[in-house]
Design a protein around this motif. Structure first.
Motif, PDB file in Angstrom:
ATOM      1  N   GLY A 199      10.843  -1.383  16.770  1.00 50.88           N
ATOM      2  CA  GLY A 199       9.982  -0.338  16.070  1.00 50.88           C
ATOM      3  C   GLY A 199      10.534  -0.755  14.448  1.00 50.88           C
ATOM      4  O   GLY A 199      11.115  -0.788  14.595  1.00 50.88           O
ATOM      5  N   TRP A 200       9.119   0.151  13.897  1.00 51.57           N
ATOM      6  CA  TRP A 200       9.735  -0.263  12.393  1.00 51.57           C
ATOM      7  C   TRP A 200       9.761   0.592  11.842  1.00 51.57           C
ATOM      8  O   TRP A 200       9.180   1.812  12.145  1.00 51.57           O
ATOM      9  CB  TRP A 200       8.162  -0.588  11.777  1.00 51.57           C
ATOM     10  N   MET A 201      10.731   0.479  10.796  1.00 50.22           N
ATOM     11  CA  MET A 201      11.464   2.253  11.288  1.00 50.22           C
ATOM     12  C   MET A 201      11.430   2.330   9.055  1.00 50.22           C
ATOM     13  O   MET A 201      11.835   3.226   8.806  1.00 50.22           O
ATOM     14  CB  MET A 201      13.424   2.240  11.313  1.00 50.22           C
ATOM     15  N   GLY A 202      10.794   1.895   8.756  1.00 49.36           N
ATOM     16  CA  GLY A 202      11.293   1.498   7.053  1.00 49.36           C
ATOM     17  C   GLY A 202       9.598   1.605   7.226  1.00 49.36           C
ATOM     18  O   GLY A 202       8.854   2.692   7.621  1.00 49.36           O
ATOM     19  N   ASP A 203       9.413   1.652   4.931  1.00 51.33           N
ATOM     20  CA  ASP A 203       8.179   2.171   4.692  1.00 51.33           C
ATOM     21  C   ASP A 203       7.164   1.220   5.423  1.00 51.33           C
ATOM     22  O   ASP A 203       7.784   0.098   5.229  1.00 51.33           O
ATOM     23  CB  ASP A 203       8.586   2.619   3.130  1.00 51.33           C
ATOM     24  N   ARG A 204       6.174   2.414   5.584  1.00 48.05           N
ATOM     25  CA  ARG A 204       4.690   1.152   5.518  1.00 48.05           C
ATOM     26  C   ARG A 204       3.767   0.875   4.389  1.00 48.05           C
ATOM     27  O   ARG A 204       3.645   1.639   3.254  1.00 48.05           O
ATOM     28  CB  ARG A 204       4.216   1.020   6.932  1.00 48.05           C
ATOM     29  N   TYR A 205       3.075  -0.275   4.462  1.00 44.27           N
ATOM     30  CA  TYR A 205       2.323   0.082   3.033  1.00 44.27           C
ATOM     31  C   TYR A 205       0.949  -0.899   3.438  1.00 44.27           C
ATOM     32  O   TYR A 205       1.229  -1.420   4.358  1.00 44.27           O
ATOM     33  CB  TYR A 205       2.725  -1.022   1.971  1.00 44.27           C
ATOM     34  N   ASP A 244      -0.446   0.682 -16.817  1.00 45.77           N
ATOM     35  CA  ASP A 244       0.111   2.122 -16.678  1.00 45.77           C
ATOM     36  C   ASP A 244      -0.297   2.187 -15.014  1.00 45.77           C
ATOM     37  O   ASP A 244      -1.220   2.904 -14.470  1.00 45.77           O
ATOM     38  CB  ASP A 244      -0.110   3.258 -17.876  1.00 45.77           C
ATOM     39  N   GLU A 245       0.126   2.067 -14.455  1.00 39.59           N
ATOM     40  CA  GLU A 245      -0.495   2.341 -12.811  1.00 39.59           C
ATOM     41  C   GLU A 245       0.856   2.757 -11.989  1.00 39.59           C
ATOM     42  O   GLU A 245       2.289   2.086 -12.389  1.00 39.59           O
ATOM     43  CB  GLU A 245      -1.383   1.448 -12.330  1.00 39.59           C
ATOM     44  N   ARG A 246       1.172   3.084 -10.816  1.00 40.39           N
ATOM     45  CA  ARG A 246       1.726   3.721  -9.671  1.00 40.39           C
ATOM     46  C   ARG A 246       0.492   3.465  -8.610  1.00 40.39           C
ATOM     47  O   ARG A 246      -0.136   3.338  -7.757  1.00 40.39           O
ATOM     48  CB  ARG A 246       2.254   5.377  -9.702  1.00 40.39           C
ATOM     49  N   ILE A 247       1.908   2.839  -7.164  1.00 41.68           N
ATOM     50  CA  ILE A 247       1.880   2.450  -6.190  1.00 41.68           C
ATOM     51  C   ILE A 247       0.933   4.115  -5.397  1.00 41.68           C
ATOM     52  O   ILE A 247       1.394   5.352  -5.519  1.00 41.68           O
ATOM     53  CB  ILE A 247       2.479   2.279  -5.030  1.00 41.68           C
ATOM     54  N   LYS A 248      -0.527   3.773  -4.637  1.00 35.46           N
ATOM     55  CA  LYS A 248      -0.844   4.760  -4.335  1.00 35.46           C
ATOM     56  C   LYS A 248      -0.374   5.655  -2.997  1.00 35.46           C
ATOM     57  O   LYS A 248       0.424   5.107  -2.411  1.00 35.46           O
ATOM     58  CB  LYS A 248      -2.458   4.965  -3.762  1.00 35.46           C
ATOM     59  N   THR A 249      -0.243   6.721  -3.002  1.00 39.49           N
ATOM     60  CA  THR A 249       0.073   6.880  -1.661  1.00 39.49           C
ATOM     61  C   THR A 249      -1.049   8.076   0.007  1.00 39.49           C
ATOM     62  O   THR A 249      -1.617   8.673  -1.019  1.00 39.49           O
ATOM     63  CB  THR A 249       0.768   8.986  -1.687  1.00 39.49           C
ATOM     64  N   MET A 250      -1.033   7.595   0.909  1.00 32.87           N
ATOM     65  CA  MET A 250      -2.545   8.048   1.632  1.00 32.87           C
ATOM     66  C   MET A 250      -1.797   8.277   2.782  1.00 32.87           C
ATOM     67  O   MET A 250      -0.441   7.768   3.551  1.00 32.87           O
ATOM     68  CB  MET A 250      -3.210   6.495   1.794  1.00 32.87           C
ATOM     69  N   THR A 251      -2.766   8.505   3.563  1.00 31.50           N
ATOM     70  CA  THR A 251      -2.168   9.144   4.869  1.00 31.50           C
ATOM     71  C   THR A 251      -2.284   7.870   5.925  1.00 31.50           C
ATOM     72  O   THR A 251      -3.494   6.762   5.415  1.00 31.50           O
ATOM     73  CB  THR A 251      -3.378   9.719   5.457  1.00 31.50           C
ATOM     74  N   ARG A 297      -0.620  -2.322  -9.078  1.00 35.86           N
ATOM     75  CA  ARG A 297       0.466  -1.537  -8.265  1.00 35.86           C
ATOM     76  C   ARG A 297      -0.485  -0.672  -7.990  1.00 35.86           C
ATOM     77  O   ARG A 297      -0.781  -0.354  -6.544  1.00 35.86           O
ATOM     78  CB  ARG A 297       1.258  -0.747  -9.026  1.00 35.86           C
ATOM     79  N   ALA A 298      -1.999  -0.877  -8.225  1.00 30.30           N
ATOM     80  CA  ALA A 298      -2.967  -0.017  -7.699  1.00 30.30           C
ATOM     81  C   ALA A 298      -4.009  -0.934  -6.736  1.00 30.30           C
ATOM     82  O   ALA A 298      -4.440   0.044  -5.783  1.00 30.30           O
ATOM     83  CB  ALA A 298      -4.144   0.103  -8.815  1.00 30.30           C
ATOM     84  N   GLN A 299      -2.981  -2.151  -6.433  1.00 27.99           N
ATOM     85  CA  GLN A 299      -3.854  -2.549  -5.134  1.00 27.99           C
ATOM     86  C   GLN A 299      -2.776  -2.679  -4.375  1.00 27.99           C
ATOM     87  O   GLN A 299      -2.986  -2.453  -2.755  1.00 27.99           O
ATOM     88  CB  GLN A 299      -4.109  -4.033  -5.363  1.00 27.99           C
ATOM     89  N   ILE A 300      -1.939  -1.514  -3.446  1.00 26.20           N
ATOM     90  CA  ILE A 300      -0.619  -0.792  -3.201  1.00 26.20           C
ATOM     91  C   ILE A 300      -1.077   0.620  -2.982  1.00 26.20           C
ATOM     92  O   ILE A 300      -1.165   0.956  -4.391  1.00 26.20           O
ATOM     93  CB  ILE A 300       0.377  -1.519  -3.236  1.00 26.20           C
ATOM     94  N   ALA A 301      -1.165   0.378  -1.971  1.00 24.81           N
ATOM     95  CA  ALA A 301      -1.211   2.223  -0.881  1.00 24.81           C
ATOM     96  C   ALA A 301       0.566   2.177  -0.120  1.00 24.81           C
ATOM     97  O   ALA A 301       0.221   1.085   0.838  1.00 24.81           O
ATOM     98  CB  ALA A 301      -2.131   2.780  -0.706  1.00 24.81           C
TER      99      ALA A 301
END
Length: 349
Positions: free
Chosen positions: A264-270, A208-215, A341-345
Protein backbone atom coordinates in the motif's frame (compact mmCIF):
# COMPACT_ATOMS: atom_id res chain seq x y z
CA UNK A 1 18.84 51.65 -20.23
CA UNK A 2 15.62 49.98 -21.41
CA UNK A 3 12.57 52.15 -22.05
CA UNK A 4 9.72 52.20 -19.56
CA UNK A 5 7.22 49.36 -19.55
CA UNK A 6 4.52 51.31 -21.31
CA UNK A 7 6.92 52.97 -23.79
CA UNK A 8 4.13 55.53 -24.39
CA UNK A 9 1.48 52.94 -25.17
CA UNK A 10 -0.64 50.35 -23.41
CA UNK A 11 0.22 46.63 -23.74
CA UNK A 12 -2.35 44.71 -25.80
CA UNK A 13 -1.93 41.32 -24.12
CA UNK A 14 -1.50 40.08 -20.55
CA UNK A 15 2.11 39.08 -19.87
CA UNK A 16 0.90 36.27 -17.54
CA UNK A 17 -1.79 34.42 -19.50
CA UNK A 18 -1.75 36.01 -22.97
CA UNK A 19 -5.38 37.23 -22.78
CA UNK A 20 -6.31 40.36 -24.74
CA UNK A 21 -6.48 43.44 -22.50
CA UNK A 22 -9.36 45.95 -22.46
CA UNK A 23 -8.74 49.62 -23.27
CA UNK A 24 -8.32 52.44 -20.70
CA UNK A 25 -4.97 51.31 -19.32
CA UNK A 26 -5.96 48.49 -16.88
CA UNK A 27 -3.65 47.65 -13.99
CA UNK A 28 -4.69 43.97 -13.71
CA UNK A 29 -5.80 41.29 -16.16
CA UNK A 30 -9.47 40.38 -15.79
CA UNK A 31 -8.74 36.79 -16.86
CA UNK A 32 -5.93 35.81 -14.45
CA UNK A 33 -5.62 38.81 -12.11
CA UNK A 34 -1.94 39.35 -12.92
CA UNK A 35 -0.39 42.82 -12.76
CA UNK A 36 0.01 44.34 -16.22
CA UNK A 37 3.20 46.33 -15.74
CA UNK A 38 6.51 44.83 -14.66
CA UNK A 39 9.07 47.59 -15.15
CA UNK A 40 10.20 46.19 -18.51
CA UNK A 41 8.68 46.55 -21.99
CA UNK A 42 7.11 43.51 -23.60
CA UNK A 43 6.02 42.88 -27.15
CA UNK A 44 4.26 40.12 -29.06
CA UNK A 45 6.44 38.61 -31.79
CA UNK A 46 5.47 36.17 -34.55
CA UNK A 47 7.50 33.21 -33.24
CA UNK A 48 5.57 32.69 -29.97
CA UNK A 49 1.98 33.19 -28.77
CA UNK A 50 3.19 35.02 -25.64
CA UNK A 51 4.51 38.48 -24.89
CA UNK A 52 8.31 38.67 -24.83
CA UNK A 53 10.59 40.94 -22.81
CA UNK A 54 12.75 43.61 -24.39
CA UNK A 55 16.02 43.79 -22.47
CA UNK A 56 18.06 46.60 -23.96
CA UNK A 57 19.88 48.04 -26.92
CA UNK A 58 17.98 50.51 -29.05
CA UNK A 59 14.82 51.98 -27.56
CA UNK A 60 12.88 51.01 -30.68
CA UNK A 61 10.70 48.00 -29.95
CA UNK A 62 10.45 45.10 -32.41
CA UNK A 63 6.89 46.06 -33.41
CA UNK A 64 8.22 49.37 -34.70
CA UNK A 65 10.76 47.85 -37.02
CA UNK A 66 13.25 45.47 -35.38
CA UNK A 67 13.83 42.32 -37.41
CA UNK A 68 14.04 38.88 -35.84
CA UNK A 69 16.41 36.28 -37.34
CA UNK A 70 15.03 34.78 -40.54
CA UNK A 71 12.55 37.60 -41.25
CA UNK A 72 14.68 39.89 -43.45
CA UNK A 73 13.60 39.33 -47.07
CA UNK A 74 15.78 41.89 -48.86
CA UNK A 75 18.87 41.19 -50.91
CA UNK A 76 20.75 44.10 -49.31
CA UNK A 77 22.03 44.07 -45.74
CA UNK A 78 20.29 45.93 -42.91
CA UNK A 79 21.97 49.32 -42.55
CA UNK A 80 22.73 51.69 -39.72
CA UNK A 81 19.14 52.97 -39.72
CA UNK A 82 17.68 49.45 -39.37
CA UNK A 83 17.14 47.51 -36.15
CA UNK A 84 17.67 43.77 -35.74
CA UNK A 85 16.85 41.64 -32.70
CA UNK A 86 19.00 38.90 -31.18
CA UNK A 87 18.17 36.60 -28.28
CA UNK A 88 20.43 36.40 -25.24
CA UNK A 89 20.92 32.86 -23.85
CA UNK A 90 19.02 33.23 -20.58
CA UNK A 91 17.19 30.80 -18.31
CA UNK A 92 13.97 31.87 -16.66
CA UNK A 93 14.20 31.70 -12.86
CA UNK A 94 11.87 32.84 -10.10
CA UNK A 95 11.36 36.57 -10.53
CA UNK A 96 13.82 37.06 -13.38
CA UNK A 97 16.50 35.51 -15.59
CA UNK A 98 19.97 34.04 -15.19
CA UNK A 99 22.94 33.52 -17.49
CA UNK A 100 25.41 30.78 -16.61
CA UNK A 101 28.78 29.55 -17.84
CA UNK A 102 28.30 26.36 -19.81
CA UNK A 103 24.80 27.49 -20.85
CA UNK A 104 25.70 29.93 -23.56
CA UNK A 105 28.08 32.17 -21.57
CA UNK A 106 31.77 32.06 -20.67
CA UNK A 107 33.64 34.02 -18.05
CA UNK A 108 36.29 36.26 -19.59
CA UNK A 109 37.68 38.40 -16.76
CA UNK A 110 37.56 39.38 -13.12
CA UNK A 111 38.81 42.48 -11.37
CA UNK A 112 38.55 44.25 -8.05
CA UNK A 113 35.75 46.79 -7.78
CA UNK A 114 36.58 50.32 -6.60
CA UNK A 115 36.88 50.23 -2.84
CA UNK A 116 38.42 46.76 -2.76
CA UNK A 117 35.59 44.87 -1.01
CA UNK A 118 34.04 43.26 -4.10
CA UNK A 119 35.07 41.56 -7.31
CA UNK A 120 33.54 42.23 -10.73
CA UNK A 121 33.15 39.19 -13.01
CA UNK A 122 32.58 39.67 -16.72
CA UNK A 123 30.89 37.16 -19.03
CA UNK A 124 30.31 37.09 -22.76
CA UNK A 125 28.49 35.19 -25.47
CA UNK A 126 28.29 35.40 -29.26
CA UNK A 127 24.93 35.34 -31.02
CA UNK A 128 24.16 35.30 -34.74
CA UNK A 129 21.52 37.20 -36.67
CA UNK A 130 20.60 35.92 -40.13
CA UNK A 131 18.28 36.91 -42.95
CA UNK A 132 15.74 34.73 -44.76
CA UNK A 133 17.33 31.99 -46.92
CA UNK A 134 19.37 33.32 -49.86
CA UNK A 135 18.84 36.93 -48.77
CA UNK A 136 21.21 39.63 -47.46
CA UNK A 137 23.95 38.24 -49.73
CA UNK A 138 24.11 35.15 -47.53
CA UNK A 139 25.97 37.01 -44.79
CA UNK A 140 25.34 36.72 -41.06
CA UNK A 141 25.75 39.24 -38.29
CA UNK A 142 27.87 38.15 -35.34
CA UNK A 143 27.01 39.91 -32.08
CA UNK A 144 29.16 39.71 -28.96
CA UNK A 145 27.19 40.40 -25.79
CA UNK A 146 28.78 41.07 -22.43
CA UNK A 147 27.38 40.97 -18.92
CA UNK A 148 28.82 41.35 -15.45
CA UNK A 149 28.03 40.50 -11.84
CA UNK A 150 29.60 41.26 -8.48
CA UNK A 151 30.57 39.15 -5.49
CA UNK A 152 32.23 39.78 -2.15
CA UNK A 153 35.98 39.45 -2.27
CA UNK A 154 37.03 35.80 -2.09
CA UNK A 155 33.79 34.46 -3.64
CA UNK A 156 33.26 33.25 -7.19
CA UNK A 157 30.52 33.83 -9.74
CA UNK A 158 29.50 31.31 -12.38
CA UNK A 159 27.10 33.71 -14.01
CA UNK A 160 24.78 36.63 -13.48
CA UNK A 161 21.16 37.16 -12.54
CA UNK A 162 18.67 39.98 -12.53
CA UNK A 163 15.04 40.56 -11.63
CA UNK A 164 12.42 41.70 -14.11
CA UNK A 165 12.07 45.15 -12.55
CA UNK A 166 15.76 45.98 -12.88
CA UNK A 167 17.99 46.91 -15.78
CA UNK A 168 19.65 43.80 -17.23
CA UNK A 169 23.46 43.78 -16.88
CA UNK A 170 24.06 43.24 -20.61
CA UNK A 171 25.43 45.28 -23.47
CA UNK A 172 26.46 44.83 -27.09
CA UNK A 173 30.27 44.81 -27.09
CA UNK A 174 30.89 44.19 -30.80
CA UNK A 175 29.07 43.31 -34.02
CA UNK A 176 30.37 42.29 -37.46
CA UNK A 177 29.20 40.82 -40.76
CA UNK A 178 30.77 37.54 -41.84
CA UNK A 179 30.48 34.80 -44.44
CA UNK A 180 29.24 31.63 -42.69
CA UNK A 181 31.23 29.40 -45.06
CA UNK A 182 34.62 31.11 -45.08
CA UNK A 183 34.15 32.84 -41.70
CA UNK A 184 35.78 35.92 -43.22
CA UNK A 185 34.63 39.21 -41.79
CA UNK A 186 33.37 42.03 -43.96
CA UNK A 187 33.60 45.77 -43.38
CA UNK A 188 29.95 46.62 -44.00
CA UNK A 189 28.20 48.96 -41.52
CA UNK A 190 26.20 47.15 -38.87
CA UNK A 191 22.58 47.88 -37.87
CA UNK A 192 21.26 48.84 -34.47
CA UNK A 193 20.80 45.81 -32.22
CA UNK A 194 17.91 45.03 -29.89
CA UNK A 195 18.65 42.47 -27.13
CA UNK A 196 15.70 40.21 -26.46
CA UNK A 197 14.94 37.73 -23.72
CA UNK A 198 13.88 34.32 -25.02
CA UNK A 199 10.09 33.86 -25.12
CA UNK A 200 9.18 33.51 -21.44
CA UNK A 201 6.35 31.04 -21.17
CA UNK A 202 4.52 31.55 -17.84
CA UNK A 203 5.28 28.61 -15.56
CA UNK A 204 4.92 27.71 -11.85
CA UNK A 205 6.30 30.71 -9.94
CA UNK A 206 5.18 33.18 -12.61
CA UNK A 207 1.68 32.60 -11.20
CA UNK A 208 0.43 33.36 -7.70
CA UNK A 209 -1.15 29.93 -7.21
CA UNK A 210 -1.31 27.11 -4.71
CA UNK A 211 -1.94 23.40 -5.05
CA UNK A 212 -5.59 22.57 -4.43
CA UNK A 213 -6.84 20.21 -1.72
CA UNK A 214 -9.78 17.92 -2.57
CA UNK A 215 -11.52 14.81 -1.30
CA UNK A 216 -10.70 11.64 -3.21
CA UNK A 217 -14.03 11.54 -5.15
CA UNK A 218 -13.79 15.24 -6.08
CA UNK A 219 -10.14 14.92 -7.11
CA UNK A 220 -10.96 11.88 -9.23
CA UNK A 221 -13.82 13.67 -11.01
CA UNK A 222 -11.68 16.79 -11.48
CA UNK A 223 -8.77 14.83 -12.98
CA UNK A 224 -11.07 12.95 -15.36
CA UNK A 225 -12.06 16.22 -16.97
CA UNK A 226 -8.53 16.12 -18.36
CA UNK A 227 -6.40 13.45 -20.04
CA UNK A 228 -4.26 12.08 -17.18
CA UNK A 229 -6.01 9.94 -14.56
CA UNK A 230 -3.11 8.47 -12.58
CA UNK A 231 -2.81 8.80 -8.81
CA UNK A 232 0.51 10.54 -8.23
CA UNK A 233 3.03 11.58 -5.63
CA UNK A 234 4.72 14.99 -5.73
CA UNK A 235 8.48 14.48 -5.98
CA UNK A 236 9.38 18.00 -4.86
CA UNK A 237 7.04 20.91 -3.99
CA UNK A 238 9.50 23.56 -5.21
CA UNK A 239 9.83 24.64 -8.82
CA UNK A 240 12.28 22.31 -10.55
CA UNK A 241 14.37 22.37 -13.69
CA UNK A 242 12.88 19.41 -15.56
CA UNK A 243 13.31 17.92 -19.05
CA UNK A 244 10.40 20.19 -20.04
CA UNK A 245 11.90 23.30 -18.47
CA UNK A 246 10.42 24.78 -15.30
CA UNK A 247 7.82 22.54 -13.70
CA UNK A 248 6.72 20.26 -10.88
CA UNK A 249 7.39 16.53 -11.21
CA UNK A 250 4.94 13.88 -10.01
CA UNK A 251 5.50 10.11 -10.07
CA UNK A 252 2.64 7.77 -10.95
CA UNK A 253 2.15 5.48 -7.93
CA UNK A 254 0.85 2.54 -9.93
CA UNK A 255 4.00 2.67 -12.06
CA UNK A 256 6.38 2.46 -9.12
CA UNK A 257 8.33 -0.64 -8.12
CA UNK A 258 6.41 -3.74 -6.95
CA UNK A 259 7.24 -3.67 -3.21
CA UNK A 260 5.44 -0.42 -2.29
CA UNK A 261 2.37 -1.56 -4.24
CA UNK A 262 2.17 -4.79 -2.26
CA UNK A 263 2.08 -3.00 1.08
CA UNK A 264 0.00 0.00 0.00
CA UNK A 265 0.96 3.62 -0.51
CA UNK A 266 1.56 5.56 2.72
CA UNK A 267 2.55 8.95 1.30
CA UNK A 268 0.55 11.91 0.02
CA UNK A 269 -1.50 11.36 -3.11
CA UNK A 270 -2.19 13.83 -5.89
CA UNK A 271 -4.15 14.22 -9.10
CA UNK A 272 -3.51 16.48 -12.07
CA UNK A 273 -5.79 18.10 -14.61
CA UNK A 274 -4.05 18.33 -17.97
CA UNK A 275 -6.00 18.90 -21.17
CA UNK A 276 -3.28 18.75 -23.86
CA UNK A 277 -0.26 16.96 -22.41
CA UNK A 278 2.46 15.52 -24.59
CA UNK A 279 2.59 11.84 -23.62
CA UNK A 280 5.82 10.30 -24.85
CA UNK A 281 8.36 7.60 -24.02
CA UNK A 282 11.71 8.79 -22.72
CA UNK A 283 13.66 7.41 -25.69
CA UNK A 284 11.31 9.11 -28.14
CA UNK A 285 11.54 12.37 -26.18
CA UNK A 286 15.31 12.24 -26.51
CA UNK A 287 15.01 11.84 -30.28
CA UNK A 288 12.52 14.71 -30.45
CA UNK A 289 15.17 17.12 -29.16
CA UNK A 290 16.74 17.26 -32.63
CA UNK A 291 13.49 18.48 -34.16
CA UNK A 292 12.99 21.03 -31.37
CA UNK A 293 16.51 22.38 -31.86
CA UNK A 294 16.03 22.67 -35.62
CA UNK A 295 12.76 24.59 -35.29
CA UNK A 296 14.21 26.84 -32.59
CA UNK A 297 17.27 27.71 -34.65
CA UNK A 298 14.97 28.73 -37.49
CA UNK A 299 13.75 31.66 -35.39
CA UNK A 300 17.09 32.48 -33.79
CA UNK A 301 16.63 30.45 -30.60
CA UNK A 302 19.75 28.30 -30.84
CA UNK A 303 20.11 28.50 -27.07
CA UNK A 304 21.72 26.25 -24.50
CA UNK A 305 18.88 26.85 -22.03
CA UNK A 306 15.42 25.61 -21.08
CA UNK A 307 13.81 28.47 -23.02
CA UNK A 308 14.02 26.45 -26.22
CA UNK A 309 11.95 23.47 -25.04
CA UNK A 310 9.51 25.69 -23.11
CA UNK A 311 8.96 27.74 -26.27
CA UNK A 312 8.40 24.62 -28.39
CA UNK A 313 5.92 22.97 -26.01
CA UNK A 314 3.99 26.23 -25.70
CA UNK A 315 3.87 26.71 -29.46
CA UNK A 316 2.49 23.17 -29.85
CA UNK A 317 -0.21 23.97 -27.27
CA UNK A 318 0.89 21.41 -24.65
CA UNK A 319 0.02 22.15 -21.02
CA UNK A 320 2.14 19.37 -19.53
CA UNK A 321 4.57 16.57 -20.31
CA UNK A 322 4.12 12.89 -19.44
CA UNK A 323 7.24 10.75 -19.71
CA UNK A 324 7.04 6.95 -19.79
CA UNK A 325 9.94 4.58 -19.33
CA UNK A 326 11.91 6.80 -16.93
CA UNK A 327 12.64 4.33 -14.11
CA UNK A 328 16.41 4.81 -14.30
CA UNK A 329 16.02 8.56 -13.97
CA UNK A 330 13.18 8.81 -11.42
CA UNK A 331 12.51 5.33 -9.94
CA UNK A 332 9.04 5.62 -11.49
CA UNK A 333 8.02 4.23 -14.86
CA UNK A 334 5.82 7.29 -15.48
CA UNK A 335 6.44 10.89 -14.44
CA UNK A 336 4.05 13.78 -15.04
CA UNK A 337 5.47 17.30 -15.32
CA UNK A 338 2.93 20.02 -14.53
CA UNK A 339 3.53 23.61 -15.59
CA UNK A 340 1.26 25.26 -13.00
CA UNK A 341 0.33 24.58 -9.38
CA UNK A 342 -3.32 25.09 -10.36
CA UNK A 343 -3.03 21.87 -12.40
CA UNK A 344 -2.40 19.83 -9.21
CA UNK A 345 -4.75 18.70 -6.45
CA UNK A 346 -3.71 16.95 -3.22
CA UNK A 347 -6.12 14.27 -2.06
CA UNK A 348 -7.52 14.89 1.41
CA UNK A 349 -8.31 11.73 3.38
Amino acid sequence: MPPSTTAGRQPKFCRHCGAALPPNDPLFCVECGGAIYAGMPTVRLPNAPREQSVLGGTIRLPTSGAMLPGLWFHDHLPGVDDVVAVYAPLRAVVGGWSGLTGQGWRRVSERAAPGGTQMIFRFETVREWFAAPERARGLRLGVRLQAESRADEGRERRGFRYRVRRDPPMEVAEAWWFDPISQLRGGEPVPQIQIMAPPRVPRISDYDERIKTMTAPDADAWAREGQIHDVLTLLNPAQQRTPAGRGLELGAIRHRSLLPRLFGWMGDRYRVQLFRPLVIAWDEWQRLQTRIETEARGVGLDLETDAMVEWWLDRQGHDGLVLDGVRQRYNYDRVVIAFRRAQIAQIRD
